[in-house]
Write an enzyme that holds these catalytic residues in place. Structure first.
Site, short mmCIF file in Angstrom:
data_model
loop_
_atom_site.label_atom_id
_atom_site.label_comp_id
_atom_site.label_asym_id
_atom_site.label_seq_id
_atom_site.Cartn_x
_atom_site.Cartn_y
_atom_site.Cartn_z
N ASP A 157 1.16 -1.34 -0.15
CA ASP A 157 0.02 -0.17 -0.07
C ASP A 157 1.11 0.77 0.05
OD1 ASP A 157 -2.03 -1.52 -0.41
OD2 ASP A 157 -2.18 -1.89 2.11
N ASP A 171 -6.79 -1.30 -4.90
CA ASP A 171 -7.90 -0.81 -3.80
C ASP A 171 -9.19 0.22 -4.62
OD1 ASP A 171 -7.34 -2.82 -2.03
OD2 ASP A 171 -6.18 -0.85 -0.93
#
Length: 195
Positions: A157, A171
């Protein structure tokens, strides 16, 4: 003299006829443009037009190849962005070994859940005739995160917003797919209610 006057009169009639045809053609063009603009709903946005174009491409003969191209493109964008951020901005990268929103799950359970959801999405799409772009976004995001879990044991991330968990391109794709699914479900629900 008389012959000349008749010839001039005939030429004038031909010019008038040409002008009338040109004016008629211009008026028809104006009417068709105005009637087309009347059919455009004021709430219709650019995103609706883009979605209609995507659906038109997806429902034609090239449906399979367009879907495959979109899917592979989204997965490559996700993996490429993760690689770029890991290489050039490693201080922004977070290795998320947990599930969504930081919920702790063992890695095998997360991989099984992800694989199950992906199998469910593929099963739904397999039964349908038209390939929905929303499912392609969800599938590409799920595969991108699954590849990270297989390769690194965690999801990479790198996008950080205040008061929000850190996330990545996959995402974002999953969120776009869910929003498109909700939108199509809502439109179907509203159209059934009107009928």
């Amino acid at each position: 003299q008389r012959w000349r006057r008749n010839c001039l009169k005939y030429c004038q009639q031909l010019r008038n006829l040409k002008r009338a045809r040109m004016v008629s053609a211009k008026n028809r063009a104006r009417r068709s443009i105005s009637s087309d603009s009347r059919h455009i709903r004021p709430r219709e946005r650019l995103s609706d037009n883009v979605l209609k174009q995507m659906e038109r491409v997806m429902s034609g003969r090239r449906r399979f190849w367009a879907s495959l191209f979109l899917f592979i493109g989204l997965v490559l964008i996700d993996q490429f962005s993760k690689g770029i951020f890991s290489r050039f901005w490693p201080h922004l990268v977070v290795c998320n070994a947990h599930g969504s929103w930081g919920i702790p799950f063992p890695l095998p359970v997360l991989m099984l859940i992800t694989a199950g959801i992906l199998a469910w999405v593929i099963g739904i799409q397999w039964k349908r005739r038209n390939i929905d772009p929303a499912f392609l976004f969800i599938l590409a995001g799920g595969i991108g995160n699954l590849l990270d879990r297989i390769r690194d044991g965690c999801v990479t991330d790198f996008i950080s917003l205040p008061h929000f968990p850190v996330f990545n391109g996959a995402d974002v794709f999953i969120s776009i797919g869910c929003a498109l699914l909700f939108r199509s479900w809502y439109q179907d629900h509203v159209s059934r209610g009107k009928n």
